[in-house]
Design a protein around this motif. Structure first.
Motif, PDB file in Angstrom:
ATOM      1  N   ALA A 127      -0.122   4.096   6.538  1.00 42.17           N
ATOM      2  CA  ALA A 127       0.532   5.046   5.867  1.00 42.17           C
ATOM      3  C   ALA A 127       2.060   5.663   6.436  1.00 42.17           C
ATOM      4  O   ALA A 127       2.924   5.743   5.597  1.00 42.17           O
ATOM      5  CB  ALA A 127      -0.135   6.479   5.750  1.00 42.17           C
TER       6      ALA A 127
ATOM      7  N   ILE B 136       0.949  -1.309  -0.011  1.00 43.56           N
ATOM      8  CA  ILE B 136       0.000   0.100   0.044  1.00 43.56           C
ATOM      9  C   ILE B 136       0.965   1.116   0.007  1.00 43.56           C
ATOM     10  O   ILE B 136       1.964   1.307   0.609  1.00 43.56           O
ATOM     11  CB  ILE B 136      -0.942   0.079   1.201  1.00 43.56           C
ATOM     12  CG1 ILE B 136      -1.846  -1.066   1.186  1.00 43.56           C
ATOM     13  CG2 ILE B 136      -1.665   1.341   1.287  1.00 43.56           C
ATOM     14  CD1 ILE B 136      -2.821  -1.373   2.526  1.00 43.56           C
ATOM     15  N   SER B 137       0.740   2.008  -0.926  1.00 42.48           N
ATOM     16  CA  SER B 137       1.413   3.496  -1.042  1.00 42.48           C
ATOM     17  C   SER B 137       1.073   4.235  -0.007  1.00 42.48           C
ATOM     18  O   SER B 137      -0.243   4.289   0.783  1.00 42.48           O
ATOM     19  CB  SER B 137       1.458   3.976  -2.421  1.00 42.48           C
ATOM     20  OG  SER B 137       0.246   4.603  -2.686  1.00 42.48           O
TER      21      SER B 137
ATOM     22  N   GLU C 297      -4.950   8.914   1.750  1.00 45.09           N
ATOM     23  CA  GLU C 297      -6.451   8.979   1.396  1.00 45.09           C
ATOM     24  C   GLU C 297      -7.722   8.382   1.794  1.00 45.09           C
ATOM     25  O   GLU C 297      -8.869   8.872   2.330  1.00 45.09           O
ATOM     26  CB  GLU C 297      -6.584   8.717  -0.335  1.00 45.09           C
ATOM     27  CG  GLU C 297      -5.874   9.713  -1.203  1.00 45.09           C
ATOM     28  CD  GLU C 297      -5.623   9.166  -2.720  1.00 45.09           C
ATOM     29  OE1 GLU C 297      -6.174   8.152  -2.872  1.00 45.09           O
ATOM     30  OE2 GLU C 297      -4.960  10.031  -3.288  1.00 45.09           O
ATOM     31  N   ARG C 298      -7.408   7.070   2.296  1.00 45.15           N
ATOM     32  CA  ARG C 298      -8.162   6.199   3.071  1.00 45.15           C
ATOM     33  C   ARG C 298      -8.512   6.789   4.610  1.00 45.15           C
ATOM     34  O   ARG C 298      -9.649   6.768   5.163  1.00 45.15           O
ATOM     35  CB  ARG C 298      -7.829   4.720   3.237  1.00 45.15           C
ATOM     36  CG  ARG C 298      -7.685   4.139   1.799  1.00 45.15           C
ATOM     37  CD  ARG C 298      -8.955   3.742   1.158  1.00 45.15           C
ATOM     38  NE  ARG C 298      -9.436   5.233   0.164  1.00 45.15           N
ATOM     39  CZ  ARG C 298      -8.680   5.406  -1.032  1.00 45.15           C
ATOM     40  NH1 ARG C 298      -7.528   4.677  -1.388  1.00 45.15           N
ATOM     41  NH2 ARG C 298      -9.136   6.510  -1.545  1.00 45.15           N
TER      42      ARG C 298
ATOM     43  N   TRP D 249      -5.426   3.449   9.130  1.00 41.18           N
ATOM     44  CA  TRP D 249      -4.940   3.795   8.020  1.00 41.18           C
ATOM     45  C   TRP D 249      -3.679   4.787   8.191  1.00 41.18           C
ATOM     46  O   TRP D 249      -3.024   4.716   7.658  1.00 41.18           O
ATOM     47  CB  TRP D 249      -5.978   4.429   6.921  1.00 41.18           C
ATOM     48  CG  TRP D 249      -7.168   3.530   6.465  1.00 41.18           C
ATOM     49  CD1 TRP D 249      -8.152   3.386   6.626  1.00 41.18           C
ATOM     50  CD2 TRP D 249      -6.616   2.435   5.367  1.00 41.18           C
ATOM     51  NE1 TRP D 249      -8.636   2.429   5.712  1.00 41.18           N
ATOM     52  CE2 TRP D 249      -7.680   1.818   4.937  1.00 41.18           C
ATOM     53  CE3 TRP D 249      -5.577   2.357   4.686  1.00 41.18           C
ATOM     54  CZ2 TRP D 249      -7.956   0.871   3.968  1.00 41.18           C
ATOM     55  CZ3 TRP D 249      -5.521   1.366   3.653  1.00 41.18           C
ATOM     56  CH2 TRP D 249      -6.388   0.483   3.333  1.00 41.18           C
TER      57      TRP D 249
ATOM     58  N   GLU E 114       0.414   7.334  -0.189  1.00 41.69           N
ATOM     59  CA  GLU E 114      -0.796   8.428  -0.704  1.00 41.69           C
ATOM     60  C   GLU E 114      -2.014   7.765  -0.691  1.00 41.69           C
ATOM     61  O   GLU E 114      -2.885   8.281  -0.260  1.00 41.69           O
ATOM     62  CB  GLU E 114      -0.636   8.784  -2.130  1.00 41.69           C
ATOM     63  CG  GLU E 114       0.705   9.712  -2.425  1.00 41.69           C
ATOM     64  CD  GLU E 114       1.922   9.028  -2.260  1.00 41.69           C
ATOM     65  OE1 GLU E 114       2.181   7.677  -2.371  1.00 41.69           O
ATOM     66  OE2 GLU E 114       3.283   9.802  -2.135  1.00 41.69           O
ATOM     67  N   PHE E 115      -2.051   6.348  -0.798  1.00 38.13           N
ATOM     68  CA  PHE E 115      -3.528   5.597  -0.707  1.00 38.13           C
ATOM     69  C   PHE E 115      -3.822   5.494   0.463  1.00 38.13           C
ATOM     70  O   PHE E 115      -5.227   5.662   0.858  1.00 38.13           O
ATOM     71  CB  PHE E 115      -3.159   4.189  -1.517  1.00 38.13           C
ATOM     72  CG  PHE E 115      -4.315   3.231  -1.296  1.00 38.13           C
ATOM     73  CD1 PHE E 115      -5.355   3.367  -2.413  1.00 38.13           C
ATOM     74  CD2 PHE E 115      -4.754   2.233  -0.321  1.00 38.13           C
ATOM     75  CE1 PHE E 115      -6.419   2.531  -2.392  1.00 38.13           C
ATOM     76  CE2 PHE E 115      -5.591   1.502  -0.294  1.00 38.13           C
ATOM     77  CZ  PHE E 115      -6.594   1.653  -1.189  1.00 38.13           C
ATOM     78  N   ALA E 116      -3.020   5.082   1.491  1.00 36.73           N
ATOM     79  CA  ALA E 116      -3.260   5.134   2.749  1.00 36.73           C
ATOM     80  C   ALA E 116      -3.915   6.357   3.556  1.00 36.73           C
ATOM     81  O   ALA E 116      -4.674   6.291   4.240  1.00 36.73           O
ATOM     82  CB  ALA E 116      -2.230   4.381   3.763  1.00 36.73           C
TER      83      ALA E 116
END
Length: 73
Positions: free
Chosen positions: A42, A3-4, A10-11, A38, A6-8
């Motif tokens: 991150a 998981i990047s 955002e979540r 999350w 940025e993705f984490a």
């Protein structure tokens, strides 16, 4: 699958917004737990990315040093 950061992130932001909008305590608590999880993911993703970059830089420096020390010819 990794998981990047940025993705984490955002979540986590989505979970924070869900907690803000929640009318029920248990729904708010669940969203806050999700946000915390999350944010932790991150943080770990960021550390992994930084560690990978350091390893790659060290490997590149070692390759350059080896090339410079190799006899020409």
């Amino acid at each position: 699958m990794s998981i990047s950061y940025e993705f984490a992130t955002e979540r986590a932001q989505e979970a924070a917004q869900a907690a803000e909008a929640a009318e029920l305590d248990n729904v708010r608590d669940r969203a806050l737990r999700s946000e915390a999880a999350w944010r932790d993911m991150a943080s770990r993703a960021r550390k992994t990315e930084e560690s990978r970059a350091k390893r790659e830089a060290a490997a590149e420096a070692a390759r350059q040093t080896a090339q410079a020390a190799a006899p020409a010819g």
